[in-house]
Design an enzyme around this catalytic site. Structure first.
Site, PDB file in Angstrom:
ATOM      1  CG  ASP A   1       2.266   1.659  -0.110  1.00 41.30           C
ATOM      2  OD1 ASP A   1       3.441   2.319   1.049  1.00 41.30           O
ATOM      3  OD2 ASP A   1       1.718   2.484  -0.394  1.00 41.30           O
TER       4      ASP A   1
ATOM      5  NE  ARG B   1      -0.121   1.817 -11.552  1.00 40.21           N
ATOM      6  CZ  ARG B   1       1.058   1.198 -10.966  1.00 40.21           C
ATOM      7  NH1 ARG B   1       1.904   0.813 -11.978  1.00 40.21           N
ATOM      8  NH2 ARG B   1       2.327   2.210 -10.585  1.00 40.21           N
TER       9      ARG B   1
ATOM     10  CG  ASP C   1      -0.868   4.669 -10.068  1.00 37.92           C
ATOM     11  OD1 ASP C   1      -1.146   4.755 -11.547  1.00 37.92           O
ATOM     12  OD2 ASP C   1      -0.285   4.498  -8.740  1.00 37.92           O
TER      13      ASP C   1
ATOM     14  CB  SER D   1       6.528   7.482  -3.432  1.00 41.46           C
ATOM     15  OG  SER D   1       4.944   6.934  -4.196  1.00 41.46           O
TER      16      SER D   1
END
Length: 406
Positions: A17, A99, A128, A181
């Protein structure tokens, strides 16, 4: 907005990504791209990530690779574990807790490089995007955010791979199919996609990267001792360790004994249910050990209050509110409760299980054998219990006399 963005800081992992996003940002916004890669214990060689960014045209002075392992565990993981934090009864929040740290450094690097915006590779369906952006806006309310997944039409792994091929972007992938993923850091590794999209289908046995299958774990158990100070683990088997060293050591022990696997269907903040698998070996051990230590040193009502607020605290972290005033308020309460959580816990590790063998505190134990013994004692008058029970039953007695029997 596109005309206003001259420079953007991208949270860059070097994977599918974000490698495509790096190229896409330059083409779509015509802006200079700065990459930020965080080492938070994902156990990967990050040199190729930098080399890949250079190959894709990023200037060397615009490539930031930072070792954040100690800060991650000390300032994020440990404070969370002081609360015994578990989301929806099972999830130890390995992705969620990383995060806000990444958001913090995106904003810091944007300030340092005079960038106008930050960017991330989170999808428009996931949690996220919320975590990155809430964190960024809390730290810099004027920051611009570019979320490519909410703008482009590359809405599948196959389209992303086709884009990568067209632009000669090198991507590592499993032969014949797209990779899972995955997200990894020093606390956990997660897996989503492929067969996991059917909640009824068991994960493939070769999916798990960290932990031994509990059936194949050693037939001999292993006993360890963790020492706590103010609610944080400070030594393992008598050896003092820094926070990130502690978690790494517990990960190795837990992985060896098949500890910490989880298959979960969770409720995402954006609304849908999602199935994911997780490995959190060290965190699973820490949770068990910390609760054992608190059982000895925390006052009853303090412990019960912590258990009551924990689900709310877990939801704040899961939903991305790490920097919110409400999370900070709860953290102050939690940290206050940990002043006397000091002592040692002995644990046995065996085929996926963490078993508490004992706990002791020389200075802060509230366990008093004189009061709790089943043998004869001189300090507790058992007749006192009668009045205690009568007073607590008074409302039932009054209601019953009034015809309101249960």
């Amino acid at each position: 907005m596109k005309k206003d963005v001259k420079k953007v800081v991208l949270a860059y992992s070097g994977g599918l990504d974000t490698s495509i996003i790096l190229k896409w940002l330059g083409d779509t916004y015509g802006c200079e791209v700065v990459t930020f890669t965080a080492d938070i214990g994902q156990n990967e060689d990050l040199k190729p990530v930098k080399e890949k960014a250079l190959k894709l045209g990023i200037k060397e002075e615009n490539i930031f690779t930072l070792d954040l392992r100690e800060e991650f565990v000390r300032d994020y993981v440990f404070p969370m574990f002081r609360a015994n934090t578990v989301y929806e009864g099972e999830y130890l929040l390995g992705t969620s807790i990383a995060r806000p740290l990444i958001a913090k450094y995106l904003v810091d690097i944007a300030k340092k490089t005079k960038a106008d915006a930050i960017s991330h590779g989170a999808t428009g369906k996931g949690n996220d995007q919320v975590r990155f952006e809430l964190g960024a806006y809390a730290l810099n309310p004027d920051i611009k955010v570019i979320a490519p997944w909410r703008e482009w039409d590359l809405n599948s792994r196959e389209k992303l791979l086709a884009y990568a091929g067209k632009h000669n972007i090198e991507i590592q992938q499993k032969k014949g199919k797209s990779p899972y993923s995955m997200d990894a850091n020093l606390l956990h590794i997660s897996y989503e996609g492929l067969v996991l999209e059917d909640p009824a289908v068991a994960p493939e046995s070769d999916m798990w990267r960290w932990t031994t299958d509990p059936k194949d774990a050693p037939n001999e158990s292993e006993i360890i001792e963790i020492e706590y100070k103010n609610g944080d683990p400070i030594s393992l088997n008598g050896k003092a360790l820094k926070p990130h060293e502690m978690l790494d050591a517990l990960n190795n022990l837990g992985a060896k004994h098949g500890i910490g696997r989880l298959d979960l269907v969770e409720n995402r903040y954006v609304g849908m249910k999602s199935r994911g698998c997780y490995e959190t070996p060290g965190g699973t051990i820490m949770l068990k050990a910390h609760r054992a230590m608190e059982s000895l040193t925390l006052d009853r009502e303090a412990a019960h209050l912590k258990d009551e607020i924990m689900p709310k605290y877990a939801t704040f972290i899961y939903n991305g509110y790490w920097f919110s005033p409400e999370r900070l308020m709860l953290q102050a309460l939690i940290d206050e409760s940990q002043k006397h959580v000091n002592g040692k816990v002995r644990l046995e590790l065996y085929k996926g299980n963490v078993i508490v063998l004992g706990r002791k505190s020389e200075t802060d134990s509230l366990f008093n054998a004189e009061f709790s013994t089943f043998e004869e004692d001189l300090v507790y008058d058992q007749k006192d219990a009668a009045g205690f029970i009568k007073l607590n039953a008074l409302r039932f007695i009054i209601a019953g006399k009034n015809g309101r029997s249960m």
